[in-house]
Design an enzyme around this catalytic site. Structure first.
Site, PDB file in Angstrom:
ATOM      1  N   TYR A  80       0.836  -1.202   0.000  1.00 28.03           N
ATOM      2  CA  TYR A  80       0.000   0.000   0.000  1.00 28.03           C
ATOM      3  C   TYR A  80       0.873   1.256   0.000  1.00 28.03           C
ATOM      4  CZ  TYR A  80      -3.760   3.218   0.949  1.00 28.03           C
ATOM      5  OH  TYR A  80      -4.650   4.244   0.841  1.00 28.03           O
ATOM      6  N   PHE A 132      -8.831  19.435 -25.166  1.00 25.61           N
ATOM      7  CA  PHE A 132      -9.283  18.045 -25.258  1.00 25.61           C
ATOM      8  C   PHE A 132     -10.546  17.970 -24.401  1.00 25.61           C
ATOM      9  CE2 PHE A 132      -9.514  13.589 -23.983  1.00 25.61           C
ATOM     10  CZ  PHE A 132      -9.693  13.062 -25.243  1.00 25.61           C
ATOM     11  N   THR A 133     -11.457  17.060 -24.729  1.00 25.17           N
ATOM     12  CA  THR A 133     -12.770  17.030 -24.055  1.00 25.17           C
ATOM     13  C   THR A 133     -12.638  17.065 -22.531  1.00 25.17           C
ATOM     14  OG1 THR A 133     -12.710  14.638 -24.304  1.00 25.17           O
ATOM     15  CG2 THR A 133     -14.058  15.839 -25.892  1.00 25.17           C
ATOM     16  N   ASP A 223       0.477  18.976 -21.370  1.00 28.21           N
ATOM     17  CA  ASP A 223      -0.198  17.671 -21.457  1.00 28.21           C
ATOM     18  C   ASP A 223       0.624  16.786 -22.385  1.00 28.21           C
ATOM     19  OD1 ASP A 223      -1.738  15.469 -22.043  1.00 28.21           O
ATOM     20  OD2 ASP A 223      -3.597  16.573 -22.379  1.00 28.21           O
ATOM     21  N   LYS A 266      -1.735   6.236 -22.977  1.00 28.59           N
ATOM     22  CA  LYS A 266      -1.119   6.544 -24.265  1.00 28.59           C
ATOM     23  C   LYS A 266       0.402   6.539 -24.116  1.00 28.59           C
ATOM     24  CE  LYS A 266      -5.074   9.292 -25.719  1.00 28.59           C
ATOM     25  NZ  LYS A 266      -5.461   9.254 -27.123  1.00 28.59           N
ATOM     26  N   ARG A 389     -15.687  12.061 -34.490  1.00 29.72           N
ATOM     27  CA  ARG A 389     -15.172  13.264 -33.837  1.00 29.72           C
ATOM     28  C   ARG A 389     -15.746  14.454 -34.606  1.00 29.72           C
ATOM     29  NH1 ARG A 389     -12.507  12.242 -28.786  1.00 29.72           N
ATOM     30  NH2 ARG A 389     -14.738  12.231 -28.560  1.00 29.72           N
ATOM     31  N   PHE A 455     -22.199  11.333 -27.065  1.00 36.06           N
ATOM     32  CA  PHE A 455     -21.447  10.469 -27.999  1.00 36.06           C
ATOM     33  C   PHE A 455     -21.120   9.105 -27.406  1.00 36.06           C
ATOM     34  CE2 PHE A 455     -17.110  10.799 -26.297  1.00 36.06           C
ATOM     35  CZ  PHE A 455     -17.189  11.940 -25.501  1.00 36.06           C
TER      36      PHE A 455
END
Ligand code: F0G
Length: 482
Positions: A80, A132-133, A223, A266, A389, A455
């Protein structure tokens, strides 16, 4: 193209890895696909994997892991608190990015949530090259306002500009002049800009943005989710960096930023995420939220095995042969499609090939969702799952009026190390057939439209019986081929 030249002169991207574990795929008959897309309400998010042949929905969490990553998972030090696996990752982050403090999180949007909670105040601005969303949603939820300063070239479907992801620095300076630096929560730069087609920024542009931030004492947040692709493009498209190593370029990038966060779904080919801080002050401000929402500081909601695999994955990302594969495969698809007249975003970016659905289906008005129709049609004729998109991915405004997307795109993602050349050729072939038969494709209308994130869950049906006509033409042309 590939660094290996072919005697034939052909430009073939060459995989610098071999496949040692495989997953069986099925291409179910077209009548089954017709049923499946109807059941899914023409929404590719709602398809079942068993009905999909090539899943090009996203590159998130579905990149192929290497033998070294899998081996590392077996030596994970599960605990942990105080895990050695975490220490190994922390050291790797410092080695690669030069930042001293690291916070693990369960995925990229958790990093966005924490950064926004700490730095965004009601009425503050967050300028960025493009949203980005999830990044926009977290700024807005915390009362901030997103300002997008992508250069004009970025929103052109076709261009020969190598860096369509660059930020317009004049617009950024103007905002600072207008509202004052104190009103700006932070400046956010997204590498490998997702929603405009995985388009890169140059290192020169990043430096300009960073200098503006420094001059005005504004925090600069980067990012890095799609860093692997952007590194490839800096190395191959930016003259000043062609002789620099990927490690050197990475370090030069990170030295310009105050906070670097990423989705490890990613970057690093695992499942997780992280926030790298240059100062102890930033780290201290955010660490409580990690323990509150994610988990203890030495795992942050990630499995310890994934943490081990991430340490290896980040190292592998510093290898040119590893990061070249995705962009080169995408470039192959984009060139084949573009040269045969299919409208596709150029130049090729990272992440995937992006079809220009608005031009592909110019007979379908935006009110009938051309990008959604193209996604449904491509699944029908090839069992290929892409991601809409376009306007379906937008949300109605407060009065319930549609907000139409700047670009109607169908994204065909190329997860790293997953597909083979013949599979890509199949995709190109089916898209070309669809383009030749585009008049048969009709529009879509909502039958179930959720208020939020439509979406993901929304269901639509054809504005006419075009699906059946498309299937009939497919059978006439392909006989009993799948
Ligand atoms: N930033 C960028 C640039 C992204 O592309 C994503 C995710 C995130 C942040 C959020 O990361 O999913 O780990 O929470 N993009 C995925 C996609 C969803 O399919 O393009 P996450």
């Amino acid at each position: 193209m590939s660094k290996v030249k072919f005697y034939s002169g052909e430009n073939v991207p060459l995989e610098m890895h071999k496949v040692r574990i495989v997953q069986k795929l099925d291409l179910v008959p077209i009548d089954r696909r017709l049923q499946a897309i109807k059941d899914a309400g023409n929404n590719t998010f709602l398809l079942r994997n068993r009905d999909i042949f090539l899943d090009m929905l996203t590159d998130s969490g579905v990149n192929a892991m290497s033998d070294q990553q899998l081996a590392a998972m077996m030596v994970a030090d599960d605990s942990y608190a105080g895990s050695e696996s975490y220490t190994r990752l922390e050291e790797k982050i410092t080695e690669i990015f030069g930042t001293e403090y690291f916070l693990p999180v369960h995925q990229g949007r958790a990093a966005e949530s924490i950064i926004s909670k700490v730095y965004v105040t009601p009425g503050s601005y967050v300028p960025m090259n493009y949203h980005f969303t999830t990044s926009k949603a977290h700024v807005v939820v915390n009362g901030g306002m997103v300002e997008e300063y992508i250069t004009e070239e970025g929103l052109k479907f076709n261009s020969d500009n190598p860096f369509k992801g660059n930020m317009d620095t004049v617009a950024l300076e103007n905002l600072i002049k207008k509202v004052g630096a104190a009103k700006i929560a932070f400046v956010r730069m997204e590498t490998g800009t997702n929603l405009i087609g995985g388009q890169p920024h140059s290192l020169a542009n990043l430096r300009d943005v960073s200098n503006i931030c420094k001059k005005h004492g504004i925090k600069f947040v980067f990012d890095a989710s799609l860093l692997a692709d952007n590194l490839h493009f800096i190395k191959t498209r930016e003259e000043a960096y062609k002789n620099k190593s990927i490690r050197e370029i990475t370090r030069e990038i990170s030295d310009l930023c105050d906070i670097i966060y990423f989705s490890a779904r990613k970057l690093g080919c695992v499942r997780g995420g992280g926030i790298c801080c240059r100062t102890k002050d930033d780290y201290m401000k955010m660490r409580e939220l990690v323990t509150l929402y994610e988990g203890f500081l030495t795992y942050g909601g990630m499995s310890i095995r994934e943490i081990e695999a991430l340490t290896v994955g980040l190292d592998e990302t510093m290898d040119e042969n590893m990061i070249n594969q995705g962009p080169q495969f995408i470039e192959f698809m984009v060139n084949e499609l573009h040269n045969s007249g299919v409208p596709v975003i150029t130049p090729a970016g990272g992440l995937g090939a992006h079809l220009n659905a608005g031009a592909f289906l110019s007979h379908i008005p935006q009110t009938q969702y051309p990008a959604g129709a193209l996604a449904a049609a491509l699944y029908l004729v090839g069992g290929i799952r892409g991601m809409e998109r376009g306007s379906i991915s937008e949300q109605r405004d407060n009065e319930g009026k549609e907000t139409y997307a700047n670009m109607e795109l169908l994204r065909l993602a190329a997860p790293r190390r997953v597909f083979t050349m013949s599979q890509l050729k199949f995709v190109v072939d089916r898209v070309q057939w669809l383009y030749a038969n585009r008049e048969l494709i009709g529009g879509l209308k909502f039958v179930e439209e959720p208020k939020m994130l439509r979406f993901f869950f929304g269901k639509l049906e054809g504005t006419s019986d075009w699906h059946t006509k498309l299937v009939a033409k497919f059978k006439a042309d392909f006989g009993d081929s799948l």
